[in-house]
Design an enzyme around this catalytic site. Sequence first.
Site, short mmCIF file in Angstrom:
data_model
loop_
_atom_site.label_atom_id
_atom_site.label_comp_id
_atom_site.label_asym_id
_atom_site.label_seq_id
_atom_site.Cartn_x
_atom_site.Cartn_y
_atom_site.Cartn_z
N GLU A 1 -0.67 14.47 -7.46
CA GLU A 1 0.40 14.96 -6.59
C GLU A 1 1.73 14.54 -7.22
OE1 GLU A 1 -1.26 14.95 -2.01
OE2 GLU A 1 -0.74 13.02 -2.85
N SER B 1 0.53 5.76 -2.78
CA SER B 1 -0.38 6.63 -2.04
C SER B 1 0.30 7.23 -0.82
CB SER B 1 -1.57 5.84 -1.52
OG SER B 1 -2.21 5.16 -2.54
N ASN C 1 -3.55 12.02 1.32
CA ASN C 1 -3.75 10.86 2.20
C ASN C 1 -3.47 11.16 3.66
OD1 ASN C 1 -4.92 8.47 1.13
ND2 ASN C 1 -3.31 8.57 -0.42
P1 NAI Z 1 -4.38 -3.29 -7.52
O1 NAI Z 1 -4.22 -4.31 -6.46
O2 NAI Z 1 -5.71 -3.05 -8.14
O3 NAI Z 1 -3.36 -3.61 -8.73
C1 NAI Z 1 -2.00 -3.89 -8.54
C2 NAI Z 1 -1.54 -4.70 -9.74
O4 NAI Z 1 -0.11 -4.81 -9.70
C3 NAI Z 1 -2.10 -6.13 -9.80
O5 NAI Z 1 -2.74 -6.30 -11.04
C4 NAI Z 1 -0.85 -7.02 -9.67
O6 NAI Z 1 -0.95 -8.20 -10.47
C5 NAI Z 1 0.23 -6.10 -10.20
N1 NAI Z 1 1.58 -6.41 -9.73
C6 NAI Z 1 1.99 -6.68 -8.47
N2 NAI Z 1 3.35 -6.81 -8.45
C7 NAI Z 1 3.78 -6.61 -9.73
C8 NAI Z 1 5.07 -6.61 -10.35
N3 NAI Z 1 6.17 -6.84 -9.64
N4 NAI Z 1 5.13 -6.38 -11.67
C9 NAI Z 1 4.02 -6.14 -12.40
N5 NAI Z 1 2.77 -6.12 -11.86
C10 NAI Z 1 2.66 -6.35 -10.55
O7 NAI Z 1 -3.78 -1.93 -6.91
P2 NAI Z 1 -4.19 -0.42 -7.24
O8 NAI Z 1 -5.39 -0.05 -6.46
O9 NAI Z 1 -4.18 -0.22 -8.70
O10 NAI Z 1 -2.96 0.37 -6.56
C11 NAI Z 1 -1.69 0.42 -7.20
C12 NAI Z 1 -0.87 1.53 -6.57
O11 NAI Z 1 -1.56 2.78 -6.75
C13 NAI Z 1 -0.63 1.38 -5.07
O12 NAI Z 1 0.64 1.87 -4.76
C14 NAI Z 1 -1.72 2.28 -4.46
O13 NAI Z 1 -1.40 2.75 -3.19
C15 NAI Z 1 -1.77 3.41 -5.49
N6 NAI Z 1 -3.03 4.14 -5.54
C16 NAI Z 1 -4.24 3.48 -5.46
C17 NAI Z 1 -5.42 4.20 -5.54
C18 NAI Z 1 -6.76 3.50 -5.50
O14 NAI Z 1 -7.79 4.20 -5.42
N7 NAI Z 1 -6.82 2.18 -5.58
C19 NAI Z 1 -5.43 5.66 -5.66
C20 NAI Z 1 -4.11 6.25 -5.83
C21 NAI Z 1 -2.97 5.51 -5.72
#
Ligand code: NAI
Length: 281
Positions: free
Chosen positions: A150, A117, A188
């Site tokens: 993006e 993000s 963002n």
């Molecule tokens: P989340 O916390 O829901 O999921 C992250 C997942 O990554 C978890 O299931 C975790 O077990 C897994 N994980 C962590 N380290 C890992 C590794 N080394 N190998 C494999 N899996 C691993 O996070 P979310 O919300 O899905 O965000 C993910 C990314 O997307 C972040 O960079 C965030 O900034 C970005 N993002 C999030 C948005 C949102 O609305 N939540 C919107 C747009 C971008």
Amino acid sequence: MKEGLIVVGAGTMGRGIAQFFLQSAIPVTLIDLSKDILAQASEEIEKRLFRLEEKGKLPEGFTNQQLRQLTCSSSLTGHRGKLVIEAVVENMEVKKKLFRQLAEAYDHSTIFASNTSSLSISEMASTIPFPERLLGMHFFNPAPIMPLVEVIEGMETDGGIVEQVIQLLADLGKTPVRAIDTPGFIVNRVARPYYNEALKIYGEKVASFEQIDRILRGAGFKMGPFELQDLIGIDINFATTCSLYEAFHQDPRFRPSPIQEQMVKSNRLGRKTGKGFYHYE
Ligand code: NAI
């Protein structure tokens, strides 16, 4: 894209991105450290695809056919795919380590993308031997529905790869927007002061969070800032604000809110933990 793509991280965004590509008839390998999260993610994808099929938005039999194209794995290696998108936690060190592992596991013809993000694409790319093959693909939540993506060009990203990714997204019906690699990119950067001001108004007891949400919905926003934070995840939202605050050398416009910090420390992360500003079943 016949070989399909690989999505690393099966949380809120990873599972949404995986669903979007499956809906577009592209095979997907979904990877996460946690087998429980993978099981939840594939169950949720299955439910959502069947619901779309019931509504007539996907052809009959499509879900069963596409579910055979979804592979879930807790290992980074041994998969085929020319595009790898990471959607793991918003933490630079975790992402850098992951890209180093991916660069060892996949060859020089792979395109590497981050769904970050706010974090620097150029910094992530600096840790791998082929930085020109890494770019940002920032999907919005919910990824299968939100058209905007993006596409972020790092300092060394090959322009041809950026064009290729933009074309792929456009062909699949998304609205790709090219952005340069600055903290928070475009959306963002605009959104941080918006969330911060809403949190300040709530903290000063000018209005309750329910009222603020209602008023902004009344002003034409699809969701108010608090229901949106619950959808995004308070932890991810807080990490993004902290990242911009640091990247802009503690510019007060981006100062993170103690309300969010306390919620993260108390595991009130929004929909994903059943409790955030609101309560969820
Ligand atoms: P989340 O916390 O829901 O999921 C992250 C997942 O990554 C978890 O299931 C975790 O077990 C897994 N994980 C962590 N380290 C890992 C590794 N080394 N190998 C494999 N899996 C691993 O996070 P979310 O919300 O899905 O965000 C993910 C990314 O997307 C972040 O960079 C965030 O900034 C970005 N993002 C999030 C948005 C949102 O609305 N939540 C919107 C747009 C971008």
